[in-house]
Write an enzyme that holds these catalytic residues in place. Structure first.
Site, PDB file in Angstrom:
ATOM      1  N   GLY A  10     -20.666 -25.166  31.920  1.00 45.21           N
ATOM      2  CA  GLY A  10     -20.440 -25.848  30.655  1.00 45.21           C
ATOM      3  C   GLY A  10     -21.409 -26.996  30.405  1.00 45.21           C
ATOM      4  N   GLN A  11     -21.073 -27.812  29.394  1.00 46.85           N
ATOM      5  CA  GLN A  11     -21.975 -28.888  28.965  1.00 46.85           C
ATOM      6  C   GLN A  11     -22.261 -29.876  30.105  1.00 46.85           C
ATOM      7  OE1 GLN A  11     -20.300 -31.802  26.317  1.00 46.85           O
ATOM      8  NE2 GLN A  11     -22.286 -32.539  25.608  1.00 46.85           N
ATOM      9  N   ASP A  33     -18.754 -20.594  38.513  1.00 44.14           N
ATOM     10  CA  ASP A  33     -18.289 -20.395  37.139  1.00 44.14           C
ATOM     11  C   ASP A  33     -17.622 -19.031  37.023  1.00 44.14           C
ATOM     12  OD1 ASP A  33     -18.833 -21.989  34.389  1.00 44.14           O
ATOM     13  OD2 ASP A  33     -18.676 -19.838  33.979  1.00 44.14           O
ATOM     14  N   ASP A  52     -13.046 -17.696  39.797  1.00 44.16           N
ATOM     15  CA  ASP A  52     -11.961 -17.940  38.860  1.00 44.16           C
ATOM     16  C   ASP A  52     -11.086 -19.026  39.480  1.00 44.16           C
ATOM     17  OD1 ASP A  52      -9.737 -17.980  37.293  1.00 44.16           O
ATOM     18  OD2 ASP A  52      -9.255 -15.846  37.493  1.00 44.16           O
ATOM     19  N   TYR A 141      -4.248 -30.742  24.874  1.00 45.13           N
ATOM     20  CA  TYR A 141      -5.331 -31.189  25.758  1.00 45.13           C
ATOM     21  C   TYR A 141      -4.994 -32.576  26.328  1.00 45.13           C
ATOM     22  CZ  TYR A 141     -10.172 -32.721  26.881  1.00 45.13           C
ATOM     23  OH  TYR A 141     -11.311 -33.182  27.487  1.00 45.13           O
ATOM     24  N   LYS A 145      -4.257 -33.827  30.110  1.00 42.55           N
ATOM     25  CA  LYS A 145      -5.061 -34.875  30.746  1.00 42.55           C
ATOM     26  C   LYS A 145      -4.180 -36.009  31.278  1.00 42.55           C
ATOM     27  CE  LYS A 145      -9.153 -33.115  30.646  1.00 42.55           C
ATOM     28  NZ  LYS A 145      -9.656 -32.574  31.916  1.00 42.55           N
TER      29      LYS A 145
END
Ligand code: AKB
Length: 311
Positions: A10-11, A33, A52, A141, A145
């Site tokens: 990812g980013q 990943d 995974d 989300y 968190k």
């Protein structure tokens, strides 16, 4: 030190891998990943494996095989995507976290799992949001968190697992695109302006949110994990920020370099609601005092660098 980065495609992972390699050596960093195409891309510059994170057997094999003693768990379904499928967001975000915590406990690994400004909600003070304050998010989300912060602190106090993390704001970078977040506009705009000369923004023009440029985010990931634990009063998670701006301010800064750039606003209802519930600007003094955080990039320097990197 053998380091595993889970969700490395990812980013953040795409740029964290070379940063870790430069600090700890290429052979000591394993990128993992779920997606084969990400693994193929990561293999061009790192030791990369398919993993995974929800499959604890598969995850354990990787930890054992590479004798891992530090994990960066970057697996996440972000805020805007999470609202499309809340139960999937819960399963992915919490499943990857629980497996990371349990394996860290069994194999004596230190663990970094990013938290987010998403832990905050409408009832949090929005200006100078303190380190310790109300955390009543209104996204799945954010709920994940907050739960992750509590669980990570619990694993530290109950089992002695060395868990540490930061509450990331929007992260701006040119290495890989973010996906599914509310703060993504601050990255997308650079690509659209350079490709098409115009950008339609999904966030209302005067909504302020905290942001970090990737080099400062990467230093946060490693400085916190490498600091002397005796210095830490907090663990999960530290407010970190470097700038706070509205879309209008960012676009004005871009226009200083590209005067012909055109901006319009078509607020997305979900992203508008989420962005309105998040802090305007956080107080990151605990991170500065406890582990010496000192970000280097601001709106002007980040904008100039982004435009030159993406060009
Ligand atoms: C998002 O917008 O969901 C993320 C975040 C701030 O955690 N970038």
């Amino acid at each position: 030190m053998n380091i595993l980065v889970v969700g490395a495609g990812g980013q953040i992972g795409t740029e964290l891998i070379p940063h870790l390699q430069s600090l700890y050596g290429e052979d000591n960093v394993i990128a993992a990943d779920l997606k084969k195409e990400n693994v193929d891309r990561l293999q061009e510059f790192s030791r990369a494996v398919e993993l995974d994170a929800l499959d604890v057997k598969n995850y354990r094999e990787v930890v054992e095989k590479f004798r891992i003693n530090r994990i960066y768990n970057l697996v996440a379904l972000l805020s805007a995507t999470g609202e499309k499928n809340p139960m999937l967001a819960w399963d992915i975000n919490m499943g990857a976290l629980i497996n990371s915590l349990e394996l860290s406990r069994s194999y004596n690994c230190s663990l970094f799992t990013p938290s987010s400004i998403g832990v905050f909600g409408h009832s949090t003070p929005h200006a100078g949001t303190p380190q310790d304050t109300v955390m009543r998010p209104n996204t799945i989300y954010g709920v994940c968190k907050v739960s992750g912060e509590l669980l990570s602190d619990y694993y530290f106090s109950r089992f002695g697992v060395d868990t540490r993390s930061v509450r990331f704001p929007g992260i701006i970078s040119s290495g890989a695109l973010p996906g599914g977040g509310t703060t993504d506009y601050a990255v997308e705009v650079f690509y659209e302006i350079l490709q098409k000369g115009k950008y339609t923004c999904p966030i209302p023009e005067n909504t302020y949110m905290d942001m970090l440029y990737m080099p400062d985010a990467l230093r946060a990931c490693t400085d916190l994990m490498d600091c002397d634990p005796a210095l830490l009063v907090h663990r999960n998670s530290f407010n970190v920020t470097a700038m706070s701006f509205s879309p209008k301010e960012l676009f004005t800064e871009i226009q200083k370099h590209i005067p012909s750039a055109e901006f319009t606003f078509e607020p997305d209802p979900v992203k508008s609601e989420i962005s309105a519930s998040w802090p305007d600007s956080m107080d990151d003094s605990c991170a500065r005092e406890e582990w010496g955080r000192n970000p280097e990039w601001n709106l002007a320097s980040m904008t100039k660098d982004m435009l030159s990197e993406i060009s």
